[in-house]
Design a protein around this motif. Structure first.
Motif, PDB file in Angstrom:
ATOM      1  N   GLY A 215       0.816  -1.201   0.000  1.00  0.00           N
ATOM      2  CA  GLY A 215       0.000   0.000   0.000  1.00  0.00           C
ATOM      3  C   GLY A 215       0.847   1.246   0.000  1.00  0.00           C
ATOM      4  O   GLY A 215       2.066   1.197   0.209  1.00  0.00           O
ATOM      5  N   ILE A 216       0.192   2.377  -0.243  1.00  0.00           N
ATOM      6  CA  ILE A 216       0.884   3.669  -0.261  1.00  0.00           C
ATOM      7  C   ILE A 216       0.108   4.691   0.561  1.00  0.00           C
ATOM      8  O   ILE A 216      -1.110   4.606   0.693  1.00  0.00           O
ATOM      9  CB  ILE A 216       1.067   4.205  -1.698  1.00  0.00           C
ATOM     10  CG1 ILE A 216      -0.301   4.388  -2.389  1.00  0.00           C
ATOM     11  CG2 ILE A 216       1.985   3.291  -2.505  1.00  0.00           C
ATOM     12  CD1 ILE A 216      -0.218   5.098  -3.739  1.00  0.00           C
ATOM     13  N   PHE A 217       0.836   5.628   1.099  1.00  0.00           N
ATOM     14  CA  PHE A 217       0.263   6.833   1.698  1.00  0.00           C
ATOM     15  C   PHE A 217       0.356   7.930   0.647  1.00  0.00           C
ATOM     16  O   PHE A 217       1.441   8.173   0.099  1.00  0.00           O
ATOM     17  CB  PHE A 217       1.045   7.256   2.941  1.00  0.00           C
ATOM     18  CG  PHE A 217       1.023   6.259   4.060  1.00  0.00           C
ATOM     19  CD1 PHE A 217       0.032   6.295   5.026  1.00  0.00           C
ATOM     20  CD2 PHE A 217       2.008   5.283   4.161  1.00  0.00           C
ATOM     21  CE1 PHE A 217       0.012   5.379   6.071  1.00  0.00           C
ATOM     22  CE2 PHE A 217       2.000   4.368   5.196  1.00  0.00           C
ATOM     23  CZ  PHE A 217       0.997   4.406   6.153  1.00  0.00           C
ATOM     24  N   THR A 218      -0.757   8.592   0.370  1.00  0.00           N
ATOM     25  CA  THR A 218      -0.765   9.621  -0.667  1.00  0.00           C
ATOM     26  C   THR A 218      -1.603  10.812  -0.240  1.00  0.00           C
ATOM     27  O   THR A 218      -2.618  10.652   0.447  1.00  0.00           O
ATOM     28  CB  THR A 218      -1.280   9.064  -2.002  1.00  0.00           C
ATOM     29  OG1 THR A 218      -1.289  10.107  -2.992  1.00  0.00           O
ATOM     30  CG2 THR A 218      -2.686   8.483  -1.869  1.00  0.00           C
ATOM     31  N   ASP A 219      -1.168  11.999  -0.659  1.00  0.00           N
ATOM     32  CA  ASP A 219      -1.928  13.221  -0.399  1.00  0.00           C
ATOM     33  C   ASP A 219      -3.130  13.343  -1.325  1.00  0.00           C
ATOM     34  O   ASP A 219      -4.022  14.156  -1.085  1.00  0.00           O
ATOM     35  CB  ASP A 219      -1.038  14.456  -0.593  1.00  0.00           C
ATOM     36  CG  ASP A 219       0.145  14.498   0.355  1.00  0.00           C
ATOM     37  OD1 ASP A 219       0.047  13.927   1.461  1.00  0.00           O
ATOM     38  OD2 ASP A 219       1.174  15.114  -0.013  1.00  0.00           O
ATOM     39  N   TYR A 220      -3.147  12.538  -2.385  1.00  0.00           N
ATOM     40  CA  TYR A 220      -4.204  12.621  -3.400  1.00  0.00           C
ATOM     41  C   TYR A 220      -4.862  11.242  -3.591  1.00  0.00           C
ATOM     42  O   TYR A 220      -4.655  10.580  -4.619  1.00  0.00           O
ATOM     43  CB  TYR A 220      -3.616  13.108  -4.729  1.00  0.00           C
ATOM     44  CG  TYR A 220      -2.966  14.465  -4.650  1.00  0.00           C
ATOM     45  CD1 TYR A 220      -3.710  15.633  -4.828  1.00  0.00           C
ATOM     46  CD2 TYR A 220      -1.597  14.583  -4.390  1.00  0.00           C
ATOM     47  CE1 TYR A 220      -3.112  16.880  -4.756  1.00  0.00           C
ATOM     48  CE2 TYR A 220      -0.994  15.832  -4.314  1.00  0.00           C
ATOM     49  CZ  TYR A 220      -1.761  16.976  -4.499  1.00  0.00           C
ATOM     50  OH  TYR A 220      -1.159  18.205  -4.424  1.00  0.00           O
ATOM     51  N   PRO A 221      -5.643  10.798  -2.638  1.00  0.00           N
ATOM     52  CA  PRO A 221      -6.227   9.453  -2.745  1.00  0.00           C
ATOM     53  C   PRO A 221      -7.120   9.270  -3.962  1.00  0.00           C
ATOM     54  O   PRO A 221      -7.088   8.209  -4.588  1.00  0.00           O
ATOM     55  CB  PRO A 221      -7.010   9.299  -1.435  1.00  0.00           C
ATOM     56  CG  PRO A 221      -7.223  10.701  -0.930  1.00  0.00           C
ATOM     57  CD  PRO A 221      -6.022  11.465  -1.376  1.00  0.00           C
ATOM     58  N   ALA A 222      -7.901  10.283  -4.327  1.00  0.00           N
ATOM     59  CA  ALA A 222      -8.787  10.144  -5.492  1.00  0.00           C
ATOM     60  C   ALA A 222      -7.974   9.910  -6.754  1.00  0.00           C
ATOM     61  O   ALA A 222      -8.325   9.076  -7.598  1.00  0.00           O
ATOM     62  CB  ALA A 222      -9.663  11.391  -5.634  1.00  0.00           C
ATOM     63  N   ARG A 223      -6.878  10.632  -6.894  1.00  0.00           N
ATOM     64  CA  ARG A 223      -6.027  10.493  -8.077  1.00  0.00           C
ATOM     65  C   ARG A 223      -5.370   9.116  -8.123  1.00  0.00           C
ATOM     66  O   ARG A 223      -5.297   8.493  -9.186  1.00  0.00           O
ATOM     67  CB  ARG A 223      -4.964  11.593  -8.064  1.00  0.00           C
ATOM     68  CG  ARG A 223      -4.212  11.750  -9.363  1.00  0.00           C
ATOM     69  CD  ARG A 223      -3.465  13.063  -9.406  1.00  0.00           C
ATOM     70  NE  ARG A 223      -2.317  13.075  -8.492  1.00  0.00           N
ATOM     71  CZ  ARG A 223      -1.585  14.158  -8.245  1.00  0.00           C
ATOM     72  NH1 ARG A 223      -1.915  15.324  -8.807  1.00  0.00           N
ATOM     73  NH2 ARG A 223      -0.551  14.102  -7.427  1.00  0.00           N
TER      74      ARG A 223
END
Length: 233
Positions: A215-223
């Motif tokens: 998994g990843i942590f992202t500031d832009y989950p929708a993208r």
């Protein structure tokens, strides 16, 4: 690929605010990552030790009063939420990763998590507590052995995932700049999930896919979700 909304949907909303968390949920994020500081023995959701980084306030968080912190604007008119308020608001609609930032706060975080469990806001398997402070992770695990812990690292350890195994962690949380296939394979062979922060760009997402992370942590989950839907059919 598990998608963690890093400080909520912080790329489009003020980080660590209820607005950012709601937007992450609306985007369909699998989980929300948030940070906890302590003010007057109350866990609050804020990343930095200094208020001026993300609010219109000034000074060290630990030297402030709760009344002052709660009066501040964390962006778009959003207040700094308490951990208790945040858990009550998210209420099991996705998983939550609580990162302990403040020293000597494991016990206070455990109290708020126990309240969330008692009120049936969350099931134990929906929560992870992580930290770079591995001593606090040990302390938290002794208080709440039914809650998963995630061992954070900002480096590439010479002994790979051994430190996380010794902590009896459920997951290993790695810096995207310090990760390789050897670490990923070693961690997964030990039964650890491997999550990587902070992955915002397509090139980094593609690299994480090639490494086989969980998994990843992202500031832009929708993208990120849109990318995986388009490229992982």
């Amino acid at each position: 690929m598990f998608i963690w909304a890093h400080r909520g949907a912080s790329g489009i909303a003020p980080e660590n605010t209820l607005q950012a968390f709601e937007q992450a949920i609306e985007a369909g994020a699998d989980g929300i990552e948030l940070d906890v500081q302590i003010v007057e023995d109350v866990p609050i959701v804020l990343h930095d030790a200094w208020l001026q980084k993300t609010t219109n306030g000034l000074g060290l968080v630990r030297s402030s009063t709760l009344e002052y912190v709660q009066s501040l604007d964390a962006g778009n008119g959003q207040a700094v939420p308490s951990l208790q308020q945040t858990l009550a608001t998210i209420a099991g609609r996705c998983q939550v990763n609580i990162e302990i930032k403040a020293p000597n706060s494991a016990g206070l975080v455990a109290q708020d998590i126990q309240l969330a469990l008692d009120n049936a806001w969350f099931k134990p398997e929906q929560l992870i507590v992580s930290s770079f402070d591995h001593k606090q992770l040990q302390q938290f695990a002794s208080l709440m052995p039914n809650i998963r812990i995630g061992a954070l690292t900002a480096c590439l350890p010479t002994d790979n995932s051994r430190f996380a195994v010794e902590l009896k962690a459920w997951s290993l949380h790695c810096n995207r700049d310090f990760i390789d296939i050897e670490l990923v394979k070693d961690a997964q062979a030990q039964g650890l999930k491997v999550y990587v922060y902070t992955v915002n760009h397509v090139e980094d997402i593609t690299l994480m896919q090639s490494l086989g992370v969980d998994g990843i942590f992202t500031d832009y989950p929708a993208r990120a979700i849109q990318y995986f839907k388009a490229n992982c059919q």
